[in-house]
Design an enzyme around this catalytic site. Structure first.
Site, PDB file in Angstrom:
ATOM      1  N   ASP A  42      38.375  16.803  93.598  1.00 33.98           N
ATOM      2  CA  ASP A  42      37.885  17.893  94.431  1.00 33.98           C
ATOM      3  C   ASP A  42      37.781  19.232  93.712  1.00 33.98           C
ATOM      4  O   ASP A  42      36.722  19.854  93.660  1.00 33.98           O
ATOM      5  CB  ASP A  42      38.748  18.020  95.695  1.00 33.98           C
ATOM      6  N   ASP A  95      55.824  14.738  93.289  1.00 30.71           N
ATOM      7  CA  ASP A  95      55.550  13.335  92.964  1.00 30.71           C
ATOM      8  C   ASP A  95      54.548  13.272  91.820  1.00 30.71           C
ATOM      9  O   ASP A  95      53.919  14.271  91.462  1.00 30.71           O
ATOM     10  CB  ASP A  95      55.021  12.574  94.194  1.00 30.71           C
ATOM     11  N   ASP A 117      51.309  10.992  89.991  1.00 26.78           N
ATOM     12  CA  ASP A 117      50.267   9.983  90.094  1.00 26.78           C
ATOM     13  C   ASP A 117      49.766   9.648  88.694  1.00 26.78           C
ATOM     14  O   ASP A 117      49.769  10.498  87.795  1.00 26.78           O
ATOM     15  CB  ASP A 117      49.093  10.481  90.944  1.00 26.78           C
TER      16      ASP A 117
END
Length: 474
Positions: A148, A72, A74
């Site tokens: 992160d 996917d 983003d």
């Protein structure tokens, strides 16, 4: 408190880029634009035309650089959710913890988030430090520092094809190092799921975890207990469908993280043949993932827990319970134990039960009922599961192949196979792949009445896969 404040300050200091972002050209990053979602490109174009910034970000950029096809895409932007939504015909704002926009293009959803600001201590957290709500918007530089790992803090502009890298993430990708941005302990407290993500990236990319990033994980593993069960399920599914599932399990076990995800996995490995069965199941899953095929969560969790169900099933049958009822009881007890930790969705639980229950029907089936079995929604998955059991030497491989051939055949071939099966059962009392076992003769009655065998007195019907009343093969 003072010690933690100093650690957070130092973490932010080192998280800040020393020389500004690096702009990496297409010749250096090597992204194949043909692998980039045209819908993600469209979102970036619309944002740019409306006067905003728009970049493909995170895992998609990471996968594109190492040559993988992202699952996917983003997008990150400096536009707020309220500014993004009116720009697209089908878009909706979602989320409480992190508000973002889902832009819908048919079956594909492009998740569009606004650049996040640096944590300032005013975030709404729980008693363990996990951020529960955070919608402070900031610059791209701040957004990169909030991500992160360095290999996820990458921004790809699909229009000019440059990658913007604030934390030398591309270098870490090339060197196969998973490195936390900022102070690892503080970042794990903010979101304990990051510990699981570190394991997944290490397994998926065949990478090592930076020592400073790895050090706190084992002693902070207990924080996983405080993550919502539904989120843990989603992350567990990602771990098991990353294409390197067994490697992930090994890493989780080593760090003690598996106790918060798959608490029964130690018991499964302790079962005779349990580890081998899971390796076979996950190898099949990995092959499907790498081949671009879909993976059924129901089948996956049915395989992970099967050895516990199988042992309990055999115990109940040995105590005199009918096979089908024994399997129902075994399935219920194992699922109840597992779901205390991991919220396996009810629809997946129902599918798991269907796959398991049909294993008993494969052993004792009336020939006339085969057509009804073929109509079951999970028949093919159950037949595939039977093949997995045959590979683990639980059942006869010829028997398992007969059922799989039946599942793959069209109606005309199925009719021929079932007719042939019925003819064979009339002649020999068995289907392909089984041997007829004669039942012991009963002792001659003391009153002189004629003795007869139980087989002669019975119905004469035999079931695919195992002789009537026989226990499962070990």
């Amino acid at each position: 408190m003072l010690k933690q404040t100093i650690k957070n300050f130092v973490g932010r200091l080192f998280a800040a880029p020393a020389r500004g972002p690096e702009r990496i050209s297409p010749e250096k990053h090597g992204i194949d634009k043909r692998k980039v979602s045209r819908h993600a490109v469209k979102v970036c174009e619309v944002l740019r035309n409306a006067g905003y910034e728009g970049y493909i970000v995170g895992g998609a950029v990471r996968d594109l650089i190492v040559g993988l096809q992202p699952k996917d895409f983003d997008v990150a932007t400096n536009a707020t959710p309220e500014q993004v939504r009116p720009l697209f015909r089908r878009a909706r704002i979602i989320g409480r913890r992190f508000q973002l926009v889902h832009v819908v293009f048919g079956q594909e959803i492009i998740e569009t988030s606004t650049f996040r600001a640096m944590a300032n201590g005013d975030e709404f957290t729980d008693e363990h430090g996990r951020i529960l709500r955070d919608n402070l918007f900031g610059s791209q530089e701040e957004d990169a520092a909030r991500r992160d790992f360095t290999l996820n803090a990458l921004y790809y502009d699909p229009l000019d094809e440059y990658v913007i890298d604030y934390h030398r993430g591309v270098a870490d990708l090339k060197n196969r190092v998973v490195r936390m941005i900022g102070d690892p302990e503080a970042r794990y407290r903010e979101d304990p799921v990051r510990m699981l993500r570190a394991m997944r990236f290490a397994a998926k990319l065949d990478a090592t975890i930076d020592p400073a990033t790895a050090e706190p994980i084992q002693r902070m593993a207990g924080l996983i207990e405080h993550v919502p069960a539904s989120r843990l399920f989603d992350e567990t599914l990602k771990l098991l469908t990353c294409g390197h599932a067994m490697d992930c399990l090994r890493l989780l076990q080593k760090a003690g993280l598996h106790r918060g995800l798959l608490p029964l996995i130690d018991q499964v490995f302790a079962e005779e043949g349990g580890e081998e069965f899971i390796e076979l199941a996950l190898a099949r899953t990995d092959a499907r993932v790498r081949g671009g095929k879909t993976v059924s969560p129901s089948f996956l969790f049915a395989a992970l827990l099967w050895k516990l169900v199988y042992r309990r099933w055999n115990e109940l049958r040995a105590s005199g319970e009918p096979a089908a009822q024994a399997l129902v009881q075994a399935a219920d007890s194992v699922i109840e134990q597992q779901t205390r930790k991991l919220a396996i969705q009810r629809r997946f639980q129902a599918d798991m039960r269907e796959i398991w229950f049909m294993q008993a029907r494969f052993e004792r089936v009336n020939p006339r009922a085969i057509w009804r079995m073929l109509d079951q929604p999970r028949f093919r998955a159950a037949a595939d599961f039977l093949q997995l059991r045959a590979e683990a030497k639980e059942v006869d491989s010829v028997q398992a192949q007969w059922w799989m051939d039946l599942a793959n055949a069209n109606d005309a071939v199925r009719a021929e196979m079932i007719e042939s099966y019925q003819e064979q059962t009339r002649k020999s009392g068995a289907i392909p792949g089984t041997k007829r076992r004669r039942r012991p003769r009963k002792k001659r009655p003391t009153d002189g009445a004629s003795a007869h065998t139980e087989g002669e007195a019975g119905s004469g019907k035999a079931s695919p896969g195992a002789p009537k009343n026989s226990a499962p093969q070990d």
